[in-house]
Motif scaffolding. Sequence first.
Motif, mmCIF file in Angstrom:
data_model
loop_
_atom_site.group_PDB
_atom_site.id
_atom_site.type_symbol
_atom_site.label_atom_id
_atom_site.label_comp_id
_atom_site.label_asym_id
_atom_site.label_seq_id
_atom_site.Cartn_x
_atom_site.Cartn_y
_atom_site.Cartn_z
ATOM 1 N N ALA A 1 -3.154 6.170 3.306
ATOM 2 C CA ALA A 1 -3.060 4.802 2.497
ATOM 3 C C ALA A 1 -4.029 3.863 3.254
ATOM 4 O O ALA A 1 -4.730 4.452 4.244
ATOM 5 N N ALA A 2 -4.387 2.729 2.989
ATOM 6 C CA ALA A 2 -5.009 1.826 3.844
ATOM 7 C C ALA A 2 -4.797 0.562 3.475
ATOM 8 O O ALA A 2 -3.955 -0.048 2.746
ATOM 9 N N ILE A 3 -5.251 -0.423 4.603
ATOM 10 C CA ILE A 3 -4.743 -1.940 4.632
ATOM 11 C C ILE A 3 -6.130 -2.783 4.623
ATOM 12 O O ILE A 3 -6.991 -2.229 4.950
ATOM 13 N N HIS B 1 0.893 -1.048 -0.038
ATOM 14 C CA HIS B 1 0.053 0.002 0.069
ATOM 15 C C HIS B 1 0.820 1.125 -0.029
ATOM 16 O O HIS B 1 1.983 1.300 0.887
ATOM 17 N N THR B 2 0.713 2.288 -1.046
ATOM 18 C CA THR B 2 1.234 3.468 -1.017
ATOM 19 C C THR B 2 0.468 4.569 -1.027
ATOM 20 O O THR B 2 -0.762 4.313 -1.330
ATOM 21 N N ALA B 3 0.926 5.702 -0.827
ATOM 22 C CA ALA B 3 0.194 6.895 -0.988
ATOM 23 C C ALA B 3 1.196 8.183 -1.257
ATOM 24 O O ALA B 3 2.429 8.074 -1.103
ATOM 25 N N SER B 4 0.561 9.177 -1.880
ATOM 26 C CA SER B 4 1.579 10.184 -2.151
ATOM 27 C C SER B 4 1.998 10.851 -0.800
ATOM 28 O O SER B 4 1.394 10.951 0.373
ATOM 29 N N ALA B 5 2.946 11.502 -0.844
ATOM 30 C CA ALA B 5 3.620 12.256 0.300
ATOM 31 C C ALA B 5 2.528 13.284 0.532
ATOM 32 O O ALA B 5 2.556 13.846 1.887
ATOM 33 N N ARG C 1 9.572 4.613 3.452
ATOM 34 C CA ARG C 1 9.152 5.627 2.393
ATOM 35 C C ARG C 1 9.938 4.945 1.058
ATOM 36 O O ARG C 1 11.227 4.421 1.113
ATOM 37 N N PHE C 2 9.255 5.408 -0.046
ATOM 38 C CA PHE C 2 10.021 5.085 -1.206
ATOM 39 C C PHE C 2 10.990 5.920 -1.832
ATOM 40 O O PHE C 2 10.696 6.998 -1.380
ATOM 41 N N PRO C 3 11.902 5.721 -2.714
ATOM 42 C CA PRO C 3 12.723 6.783 -3.068
ATOM 43 C C PRO C 3 12.018 8.108 -3.739
ATOM 44 O O PRO C 3 12.618 9.196 -3.801
ATOM 45 N N ASP C 4 10.784 8.009 -4.137
ATOM 46 C CA ASP C 4 9.962 9.196 -4.731
ATOM 47 C C ASP C 4 9.164 9.945 -3.877
ATOM 48 O O ASP C 4 8.603 10.693 -4.068
ATOM 49 N N GLY C 5 9.486 9.482 -2.291
ATOM 50 C CA GLY C 5 8.698 10.065 -1.377
ATOM 51 C C GLY C 5 7.344 9.500 -1.054
ATOM 52 O O GLY C 5 6.840 10.105 -0.134
ATOM 53 N N THR C 6 7.027 8.554 -1.513
ATOM 54 C CA THR C 6 5.802 8.194 -1.051
ATOM 55 C C THR C 6 5.938 7.085 -0.029
ATOM 56 O O THR C 6 6.956 6.434 0.270
ATOM 57 N N ILE C 7 4.656 6.933 0.870
ATOM 58 C CA ILE C 7 4.684 6.086 2.025
ATOM 59 C C ILE C 7 4.623 4.705 1.610
ATOM 60 O O ILE C 7 3.862 4.262 0.817
ATOM 61 N N SER C 8 5.614 4.074 2.285
ATOM 62 C CA SER C 8 5.313 2.490 2.283
ATOM 63 C C SER C 8 4.675 1.815 3.529
ATOM 64 O O SER C 8 5.429 2.153 4.740
#
Length: 385
Positions: free
Chosen positions: A27-29, A18-22, A70-77
């Motif tokens: 996000a949700a599970i 699950h990812t979401a924009s910074a 966090r992913f390299p592009d700034g989104t949440i992991s």
Amino acid sequence: MHEINTPAAELADRPTPHTASAEAASAAIDAQTNSTELACSRGFAQWLAQHDLSLAFSSYQSGQLFLVGRFPDGTISFHQRDFVRAMGLWSEPGRLLLASLVQIWRLENVLGADERANQNFDALFVPRTARITGDIDAHELGVDGRGRVIFVNTKFSCLATFSLSHSFQPLWKPKFISRLAAEDRCHLNGMCMHEGQVRYVTAVSRTDVVDGWREHKKGGGVVIRVEDDAIVADGLSMPHSPRMYGGALWVLDSGRGYLVRIDPSTGAREDVAFCPGFTRGLAFHDGHAIVTLSLPRYLNFKGLPIEDEIARRGGQPWCGVQIINLATGDIVQWIRLDGHIRELFDVVVLPHVACPMAAPLQGAELSDLITMEAPPRALDAPGPP
């Protein structure tokens, strides 16, 4: 805010978790047929990046370990794995320990510094051992200077470690507990490991009868110094998670909703921050406290002081994680969970890990995940021609 119900991350060439924009930081599970919406403060990803860390937290109610990075592009992991009644956590470089219903698990990060799993994950925690304790209601745990895993054995009102042939070996009990019995007499629940030794523990009461603590939740709580059995602080409401940080003793006065700082020499204490939920789980990093919060189990806090405090402030109870600036008491970042997951337990910091994940306990993802330690130099040398 939106809800995403995608599969959990797998090990290679499969969908990411699950990812979401910074910017939205949400996000949700998907907890099987139940869903939980996850929202984060706007600056949460940046805070993780600034401090070069990720977080792990547990939920015994949903039976899961959560890894947030966090992913390299700034989104949440946001990554999850199932562990029945997941409770106490302990982290060391490259290692996690997790207490569950009948086992204490050891998970190892199998990735090297330049290796990645599923392209983005710089830590892959794989379950390597499970020590069987039986259902002793193990709460918090840690590793002492001798390398022993020590855990709070709540059902038997003691601190314990592993035994090769038995469920556990008792190490210490409060002096007001007359004998070891599977009766959860005082609800011993938290422990403070400092400089290789267990220094302090928390208990909900000083009762010595089966389940006696339940009648003393409002103000019967104590912090005990293990070395000499001294009561360092009393009159607390369901205290939890004692920790040493910055020369002070910290504790969650959970029934009141406060993070409290205690002078370990005098017992003088100070309320530092109010958290609108039942607090269990406390970690520190760079002048900040990270706290996990839970909703009331039976729709209300049943007369605990926190209920009136939340009402006085015009708020609602939270389930989530809050990050507190210790200098000001301000909550500077947060994660909030709404839906199926209502109770969290423990939290740890994973320094120098950007985007962690964990392998499952069974299935092809685990059976096909085979790693090899570097062989001894002699074995690695070329054989005879």
